[in-house]
Design a protein around this motif. Structure first.
Motif, PDB file in Angstrom:
ATOM      1  N   LEU A  37     -43.080 -37.163 -16.255  1.00 32.44           N
ATOM      2  CA  LEU A  37     -41.679 -37.093 -15.863  1.00 32.44           C
ATOM      3  C   LEU A  37     -40.815 -37.500 -17.043  1.00 32.44           C
ATOM      4  O   LEU A  37     -41.205 -38.335 -17.855  1.00 32.44           O
ATOM      5  N   ILE A  38     -39.627 -36.904 -17.123  1.00 29.74           N
ATOM      6  CA  ILE A  38     -38.691 -37.238 -18.193  1.00 29.74           C
ATOM      7  C   ILE A  38     -37.300 -37.255 -17.586  1.00 29.74           C
ATOM      8  O   ILE A  38     -37.009 -36.480 -16.671  1.00 29.74           O
ATOM      9  N   GLY A  39     -36.468 -38.142 -18.060  1.00 30.63           N
ATOM     10  CA  GLY A  39     -35.130 -38.190 -17.491  1.00 30.63           C
ATOM     11  C   GLY A  39     -34.239 -39.227 -18.124  1.00 30.63           C
ATOM     12  O   GLY A  39     -34.594 -39.891 -19.092  1.00 30.63           O
ATOM     13  N   GLU A  43     -32.263 -40.218 -13.187  1.00 32.26           N
ATOM     14  CA  GLU A  43     -32.697 -38.867 -12.791  1.00 32.26           C
ATOM     15  C   GLU A  43     -33.970 -38.524 -13.560  1.00 32.26           C
ATOM     16  O   GLU A  43     -33.970 -38.496 -14.797  1.00 32.26           O
ATOM     17  N   GLN A  44     -35.057 -38.308 -12.844  1.00 30.24           N
ATOM     18  CA  GLN A  44     -36.338 -37.941 -13.452  1.00 30.24           C
ATOM     19  C   GLN A  44     -36.695 -36.514 -13.045  1.00 30.24           C
ATOM     20  O   GLN A  44     -36.557 -36.162 -11.879  1.00 30.24           O
ATOM     21  N   VAL A  45     -37.143 -35.714 -14.025  1.00 32.97           N
ATOM     22  CA  VAL A  45     -37.537 -34.339 -13.725  1.00 32.97           C
ATOM     23  C   VAL A  45     -38.956 -34.094 -14.237  1.00 32.97           C
ATOM     24  O   VAL A  45     -39.462 -34.827 -15.089  1.00 32.97           O
ATOM     25  N   ASP A  46     -39.570 -33.050 -13.727  1.00 35.98           N
ATOM     26  CA  ASP A  46     -40.922 -32.651 -14.119  1.00 35.98           C
ATOM     27  C   ASP A  46     -40.890 -32.097 -15.542  1.00 35.98           C
ATOM     28  O   ASP A  46     -40.193 -31.119 -15.818  1.00 35.98           O
ATOM     29  N   SER A  52     -36.050 -27.560 -15.121  1.00 39.78           N
ATOM     30  CA  SER A  52     -35.757 -28.968 -14.879  1.00 39.78           C
ATOM     31  C   SER A  52     -35.324 -29.664 -16.165  1.00 39.78           C
ATOM     32  O   SER A  52     -34.368 -30.443 -16.170  1.00 39.78           O
ATOM     33  N   LEU A  53     -36.022 -29.377 -17.262  1.00 36.62           N
ATOM     34  CA  LEU A  53     -35.671 -29.998 -18.546  1.00 36.62           C
ATOM     35  C   LEU A  53     -34.260 -29.623 -18.974  1.00 36.62           C
ATOM     36  O   LEU A  53     -33.498 -30.464 -19.450  1.00 36.62           O
ATOM     37  N   LEU A  54     -33.903 -28.365 -18.801  1.00 43.34           N
ATOM     38  CA  LEU A  54     -32.585 -27.912 -19.229  1.00 43.34           C
ATOM     39  C   LEU A  54     -31.462 -28.532 -18.401  1.00 43.34           C
ATOM     40  O   LEU A  54     -30.349 -28.684 -18.891  1.00 43.34           O
ATOM     41  N   THR A  55     -31.758 -28.922 -17.149  1.00 44.81           N
ATOM     42  CA  THR A  55     -30.720 -29.549 -16.322  1.00 44.81           C
ATOM     43  C   THR A  55     -30.346 -30.937 -16.825  1.00 44.81           C
ATOM     44  O   THR A  55     -29.300 -31.463 -16.445  1.00 44.81           O
ATOM     45  N   LEU A  56     -31.166 -31.525 -17.688  1.00 48.64           N
ATOM     46  CA  LEU A  56     -30.853 -32.856 -18.219  1.00 48.64           C
ATOM     47  C   LEU A  56     -29.655 -32.824 -19.162  1.00 48.64           C
ATOM     48  O   LEU A  56     -28.977 -33.832 -19.326  1.00 48.64           O
ATOM     49  N   GLY A  57     -29.391 -31.668 -19.770  1.00 48.95           N
ATOM     50  CA  GLY A  57     -28.265 -31.564 -20.697  1.00 48.95           C
ATOM     51  C   GLY A  57     -28.344 -32.599 -21.805  1.00 48.95           C
ATOM     52  O   GLY A  57     -27.350 -33.233 -22.142  1.00 48.95           O
ATOM     53  N   THR A  62     -29.280 -38.453 -27.352  1.00 49.43           N
ATOM     54  CA  THR A  62     -29.522 -38.863 -25.965  1.00 49.43           C
ATOM     55  C   THR A  62     -30.856 -39.604 -25.849  1.00 49.43           C
ATOM     56  O   THR A  62     -31.871 -39.143 -26.370  1.00 49.43           O
ATOM     57  N   GLU A  63     -30.829 -40.745 -25.182  1.00 48.22           N
ATOM     58  CA  GLU A  63     -32.062 -41.479 -24.900  1.00 48.22           C
ATOM     59  C   GLU A  63     -32.631 -40.991 -23.583  1.00 48.22           C
ATOM     60  O   GLU A  63     -31.915 -40.900 -22.589  1.00 48.22           O
ATOM     61  N   LEU A  64     -33.912 -40.675 -23.588  1.00 45.04           N
ATOM     62  CA  LEU A  64     -34.602 -40.227 -22.388  1.00 45.04           C
ATOM     63  C   LEU A  64     -35.802 -41.132 -22.145  1.00 45.04           C
ATOM     64  O   LEU A  64     -36.425 -41.620 -23.088  1.00 45.04           O
TER      65      LEU A  64
END
Length: 100
Positions: A37-39, A43-46, A52-57, A62-64
């Motif tokens: 998971l990354i986020g 907000e965590q996405v697969d 899903s990754l692209l929705t993180l913007g 940016t720190e993830l």
């Protein structure tokens, strides 16, 4: 039983986490059995889903947070961290002269 590993990574790419590195990240994540998971901001996405990754913007700087759980979680999280540290392996002007 394995416990989840967590790490913080920083986007080091002037274009942020855009389509090309997101595709490479998904391909990398899919090489591992672990759940990854990354986020950010709760907000965590697969990590195995490009949409899903692209929705993180995630823009440059940016720190993830990355978490991985499974038998190969340590290898997975190490690989992903290195991918971020290398700026998504985006080609620079001098890379075109480099051969394998």
């Amino acid at each position: 039983m394995s416990k989840a590993l967590c790490r913080t990574v920083v986007v080091r790419n002037s274009q942020g986490l855009h389509a090309r590195p997101a595709d490479l990240l998904v391909r990398m994540a899919n090489q591992f059995q672990s759940t990854i998971l990354i986020g950010r901001g709760g907000e965590q996405v697969d990590c195995k889903s490009i949409l899903s990754l692209l929705t993180l913007g995630a823009a440059d700087g940016t720190e993830l947070s990355v978490s991985a759980e499974g038998d190969d979680a340590e290898r997975a999280i190490d690989s992903i961290e290195q991918f971020f540290l290398r700026g998504f392996e985006e080609p620079s002007k001098s890379d075109s002269e480099t051969s394998a």
